[in-house]
Design a protein around this motif. Structure first.
Motif, PDB file in Angstrom:
ATOM      1  N   HIS A   1       4.723  10.909  14.907  1.00 41.29           N
ATOM      2  CA  HIS A   1       3.794  11.695  14.087  1.00 41.29           C
ATOM      3  C   HIS A   1       3.952  11.346  12.605  1.00 41.29           C
ATOM      4  O   HIS A   1       2.961  11.187  11.883  1.00 41.29           O
ATOM      5  CB  HIS A   1       4.027  13.189  14.287  1.00 41.29           C
ATOM      6  CG  HIS A   1       3.659  13.686  15.638  1.00 41.29           C
ATOM      7  ND1 HIS A   1       3.920  14.986  16.060  1.00 41.29           N
ATOM      8  CD2 HIS A   1       3.037  13.073  16.688  1.00 41.29           C
ATOM      9  CE1 HIS A   1       3.478  15.131  17.289  1.00 41.29           C
ATOM     10  NE2 HIS A   1       2.942  13.989  17.693  1.00 41.29           N
ATOM     11  N   ASP A   2       5.202  11.226  12.153  1.00 41.24           N
ATOM     12  CA  ASP A   2       5.439  10.886  10.747  1.00 41.24           C
ATOM     13  C   ASP A   2       4.956   9.470  10.437  1.00 41.24           C
ATOM     14  O   ASP A   2       4.416   9.208   9.358  1.00 41.24           O
ATOM     15  CB  ASP A   2       6.923  11.031  10.402  1.00 41.24           C
ATOM     16  CG  ASP A   2       7.356  12.484  10.256  1.00 41.24           C
ATOM     17  OD1 ASP A   2       6.482  13.349  10.047  1.00 41.24           O
ATOM     18  OD2 ASP A   2       8.567  12.757  10.357  1.00 41.24           O
ATOM     19  N   ARG A   3       5.136   8.582  11.368  1.00 43.66           N
ATOM     20  CA  ARG A   3       4.626   7.214  11.196  1.00 43.66           C
ATOM     21  C   ARG A   3       3.104   7.238  11.069  1.00 43.66           C
ATOM     22  O   ARG A   3       2.525   6.544  10.217  1.00 43.66           O
ATOM     23  CB  ARG A   3       5.053   6.369  12.397  1.00 43.66           C
ATOM     24  CG  ARG A   3       4.664   4.898  12.332  1.00 43.66           C
ATOM     25  CD  ARG A   3       5.264   4.199  13.539  1.00 43.66           C
ATOM     26  NE  ARG A   3       5.013   2.770  13.563  1.00 43.66           N
ATOM     27  CZ  ARG A   3       5.521   1.957  14.472  1.00 43.66           C
ATOM     28  NH1 ARG A   3       6.320   2.435  15.427  1.00 43.66           N
ATOM     29  NH2 ARG A   3       5.235   0.662  14.452  1.00 43.66           N
ATOM     30  N   HIS A   4       2.454   8.051  11.880  1.00 43.42           N
ATOM     31  CA  HIS A   4       0.993   8.142  11.841  1.00 43.42           C
ATOM     32  C   HIS A   4       0.513   8.841  10.570  1.00 43.42           C
ATOM     33  O   HIS A   4      -0.526   8.463  10.008  1.00 43.42           O
ATOM     34  CB  HIS A   4       0.492   8.883  13.079  1.00 43.42           C
ATOM     35  CG  HIS A   4       0.898   8.229  14.359  1.00 43.42           C
ATOM     36  ND1 HIS A   4       0.850   8.881  15.580  1.00 43.42           N
ATOM     37  CD2 HIS A   4       1.375   6.975  14.619  1.00 43.42           C
ATOM     38  CE1 HIS A   4       1.276   8.056  16.519  1.00 43.42           C
ATOM     39  NE2 HIS A   4       1.606   6.903  15.961  1.00 43.42           N
TER      40      HIS A   4
ATOM     41  N   ALA B   1      -2.209   8.095   5.317  1.00 39.14           N
ATOM     42  CA  ALA B   1      -2.132   8.120   3.854  1.00 39.14           C
ATOM     43  C   ALA B   1      -2.392   6.732   3.285  1.00 39.14           C
ATOM     44  O   ALA B   1      -3.048   6.585   2.237  1.00 39.14           O
ATOM     45  CB  ALA B   1      -0.762   8.625   3.409  1.00 39.14           C
ATOM     46  N   MET B   2      -1.919   5.720   3.948  1.00 38.96           N
ATOM     47  CA  MET B   2      -2.107   4.350   3.482  1.00 38.96           C
ATOM     48  C   MET B   2      -3.566   3.914   3.617  1.00 38.96           C
ATOM     49  O   MET B   2      -4.112   3.239   2.732  1.00 38.96           O
ATOM     50  CB  MET B   2      -1.175   3.409   4.245  1.00 38.96           C
ATOM     51  CG  MET B   2       0.298   3.657   3.954  1.00 38.96           C
ATOM     52  SD  MET B   2       1.410   2.765   5.069  1.00 38.96           S
ATOM     53  CE  MET B   2       1.239   1.086   4.463  1.00 38.96           C
ATOM     54  N   ILE B   3      -4.200   4.277   4.713  1.00 41.40           N
ATOM     55  CA  ILE B   3      -5.627   3.964   4.880  1.00 41.40           C
ATOM     56  C   ILE B   3      -6.434   4.607   3.764  1.00 41.40           C
ATOM     57  O   ILE B   3      -7.329   3.986   3.170  1.00 41.40           O
ATOM     58  CB  ILE B   3      -6.134   4.444   6.257  1.00 41.40           C
ATOM     59  CG1 ILE B   3      -5.463   3.649   7.385  1.00 41.40           C
ATOM     60  CG2 ILE B   3      -7.659   4.291   6.348  1.00 41.40           C
ATOM     61  CD1 ILE B   3      -5.682   4.236   8.772  1.00 41.40           C
ATOM     62  N   ALA B   4      -6.121   5.858   3.451  1.00 42.23           N
ATOM     63  CA  ALA B   4      -6.827   6.583   2.396  1.00 42.23           C
ATOM     64  C   ALA B   4      -6.633   5.929   1.029  1.00 42.23           C
ATOM     65  O   ALA B   4      -7.468   6.091   0.134  1.00 42.23           O
ATOM     66  CB  ALA B   4      -6.354   8.028   2.349  1.00 42.23           C
ATOM     67  N   ALA B   5      -5.555   5.179   0.868  1.00 42.22           N
ATOM     68  CA  ALA B   5      -5.256   4.528  -0.419  1.00 42.22           C
ATOM     69  C   ALA B   5      -5.915   3.158  -0.548  1.00 42.22           C
ATOM     70  O   ALA B   5      -5.828   2.537  -1.607  1.00 42.22           O
ATOM     71  CB  ALA B   5      -3.747   4.397  -0.592  1.00 42.22           C
TER      72      ALA B   5
ATOM     73  N   THR C   1       0.844  -1.201   0.000  1.00 46.47           N
ATOM     74  CA  THR C   1       0.000   0.000   0.000  1.00 46.47           C
ATOM     75  C   THR C   1       0.876   1.246   0.000  1.00 46.47           C
ATOM     76  O   THR C   1       1.774   1.367   0.838  1.00 46.47           O
ATOM     77  CB  THR C   1      -0.917   0.019   1.243  1.00 46.47           C
ATOM     78  OG1 THR C   1      -1.674  -1.201   1.286  1.00 46.47           O
ATOM     79  CG2 THR C   1      -1.879   1.199   1.192  1.00 46.47           C
ATOM     80  N   PRO C   2       0.648   2.179  -0.922  1.00 50.48           N
ATOM     81  CA  PRO C   2       1.478   3.385  -0.980  1.00 50.48           C
ATOM     82  C   PRO C   2       1.300   4.278   0.245  1.00 50.48           C
ATOM     83  O   PRO C   2       0.221   4.348   0.823  1.00 50.48           O
ATOM     84  CB  PRO C   2       0.987   4.099  -2.251  1.00 50.48           C
ATOM     85  CG  PRO C   2      -0.388   3.586  -2.471  1.00 50.48           C
ATOM     86  CD  PRO C   2      -0.375   2.159  -1.987  1.00 50.48           C
ATOM     87  N   ALA C   3       2.379   4.946   0.630  1.00 51.40           N
ATOM     88  CA  ALA C   3       2.360   5.845   1.794  1.00 51.40           C
ATOM     89  C   ALA C   3       2.818   7.229   1.342  1.00 51.40           C
ATOM     90  O   ALA C   3       3.942   7.642   1.637  1.00 51.40           O
ATOM     91  CB  ALA C   3       3.250   5.306   2.900  1.00 51.40           C
ATOM     92  N   ARG C   4       1.975   7.903   0.630  1.00 49.22           N
ATOM     93  CA  ARG C   4       2.341   9.208   0.066  1.00 49.22           C
ATOM     94  C   ARG C   4       1.912  10.324   1.022  1.00 49.22           C
ATOM     95  O   ARG C   4       0.791  10.815   0.948  1.00 49.22           O
ATOM     96  CB  ARG C   4       1.684   9.390  -1.303  1.00 49.22           C
ATOM     97  CG  ARG C   4       2.046   8.298  -2.313  1.00 49.22           C
ATOM     98  CD  ARG C   4       1.522   8.626  -3.699  1.00 49.22           C
ATOM     99  NE  ARG C   4       1.798   7.548  -4.639  1.00 49.22           N
ATOM    100  CZ  ARG C   4       0.927   6.588  -4.965  1.00 49.22           C
ATOM    101  NH1 ARG C   4      -0.281   6.577  -4.411  1.00 49.22           N
ATOM    102  NH2 ARG C   4       1.247   5.649  -5.833  1.00 49.22           N
ATOM    103  N   ILE C   5       2.815  10.718   1.906  1.00 51.64           N
ATOM    104  CA  ILE C   5       2.464  11.769   2.869  1.00 51.64           C
ATOM    105  C   ILE C   5       2.865  13.154   2.370  1.00 51.64           C
ATOM    106  O   ILE C   5       2.423  14.157   2.915  1.00 51.64           O
ATOM    107  CB  ILE C   5       3.060  11.506   4.271  1.00 51.64           C
ATOM    108  CG1 ILE C   5       4.588  11.703   4.283  1.00 51.64           C
ATOM    109  CG2 ILE C   5       2.720  10.120   4.749  1.00 51.64           C
ATOM    110  CD1 ILE C   5       5.183  11.592   5.672  1.00 51.64           C
ATOM    111  N   GLY C   6       3.694  13.203   1.342  1.00 52.15           N
ATOM    112  CA  GLY C   6       4.078  14.491   0.769  1.00 52.15           C
ATOM    113  C   GLY C   6       4.883  15.345   1.735  1.00 52.15           C
ATOM    114  O   GLY C   6       5.529  14.840   2.658  1.00 52.15           O
ATOM    115  N   ALA C   7       4.811  16.651   1.535  1.00 57.00           N
ATOM    116  CA  ALA C   7       5.540  17.591   2.398  1.00 57.00           C
ATOM    117  C   ALA C   7       4.901  17.617   3.779  1.00 57.00           C
ATOM    118  O   ALA C   7       3.690  17.459   3.920  1.00 57.00           O
ATOM    119  CB  ALA C   7       5.537  18.982   1.781  1.00 57.00           C
TER     120      ALA C   7
END
Length: 207
Positions: free
Chosen positions: A61-64, A69-73, A35-41
């Motif tokens: 925080h970055d892990r969360h 982002a992964m849930i949204a994907a 699953t992609p983890a695209r958190i961007g900036a």
């Protein structure tokens, strides 16, 4: 004309921050590698990669951010969505409880930062309610997606406020020894709190 170079120390801090962010995302990816983890900036913070309590909190925080982002994907009632959501809930519950014990319990005793601590703790409880509400609903429904989008927005606002305002204010009233010791306390309590965290299900009567 020569372009001015950034000081080597600043470059080193930037590299450390990037490495810390990448490591945090990798931990999230381990839950669902495909699953992609695209958190961007991410919002600017001076704490990312720091070897103290604030750097450790930003790491989570970055892990969360990556888990969100992964849930949204994900799609519908997929096993990936359920697995990622359950991991996010347990992560956030463990993180919040350990943060309150390691950091905010001390900050609450200092009048100049008492309000920041109360605000952070209150938002932890609000997030708990939102997660319990989502856990009780049909993951494949459009209503779930709408509520999840609200949770994501609220969580990202919460951690941005912590990183850019509340941590900055708290740091001014803590010694270097304090923040190093708090990291040790946080790490111990996070393991214990996450191990005991449950995914509660409770519909919110008011949105």
């Amino acid at each position: 004309m020569k372009t001015a170079r950034k000081p080597r120390m600043a470059h080193g801090r930037a590299a450390t921050a990037r490495q810390a962010k990448s490591a945090a995302i990798a931990k999230a990816k381990a839950v669902a590698p495909d699953t992609p983890a695209r958190i961007g900036a991410t919002p600017a913070t001076k704490f990312r990669g720091n070897p103290d309590i604030f750097g450790r909190l930003v790491e989570d925080h970055d892990r969360h951010r990556a888990l969100l982002a992964m849930i949204a994907a994900t799609q519908g009632k997929s096993p990936e969505r359920k697995r990622l959501f359950n991991e996010f809930v347990r992560e956030v519950k463990g993180h919040a409880a350990a943060e309150e014990q390691a950091l905010w319990s001390t900050v609450l005793r200092d009048p100049p930062t008492t309000e920041d601590a109360r605000h952070a703790v209150a938002e932890h409880h609000e997030l708990d309610e939102m997660m319990a509400d989502l856990a009780a609903r049909d993951m494949g429904s459009s209503g779930w997606l709408r509520r999840f989008a609200k949770l994501r927005e609220e969580y990202l606002h919460h951690v941005r406020e912590e990183e850019q305002e509340q941590f900055v204010a708290a740091e001014k009233h803590l010694t270097a020894a304090d923040v190093r010791y708090m990291r040790q306390v946080f790490n111990r309590r996070k393991r214990e709190e996450k191990a005991e965290a449950k995914v509660e299900k409770k519909i919110k009567l008011k949105d």
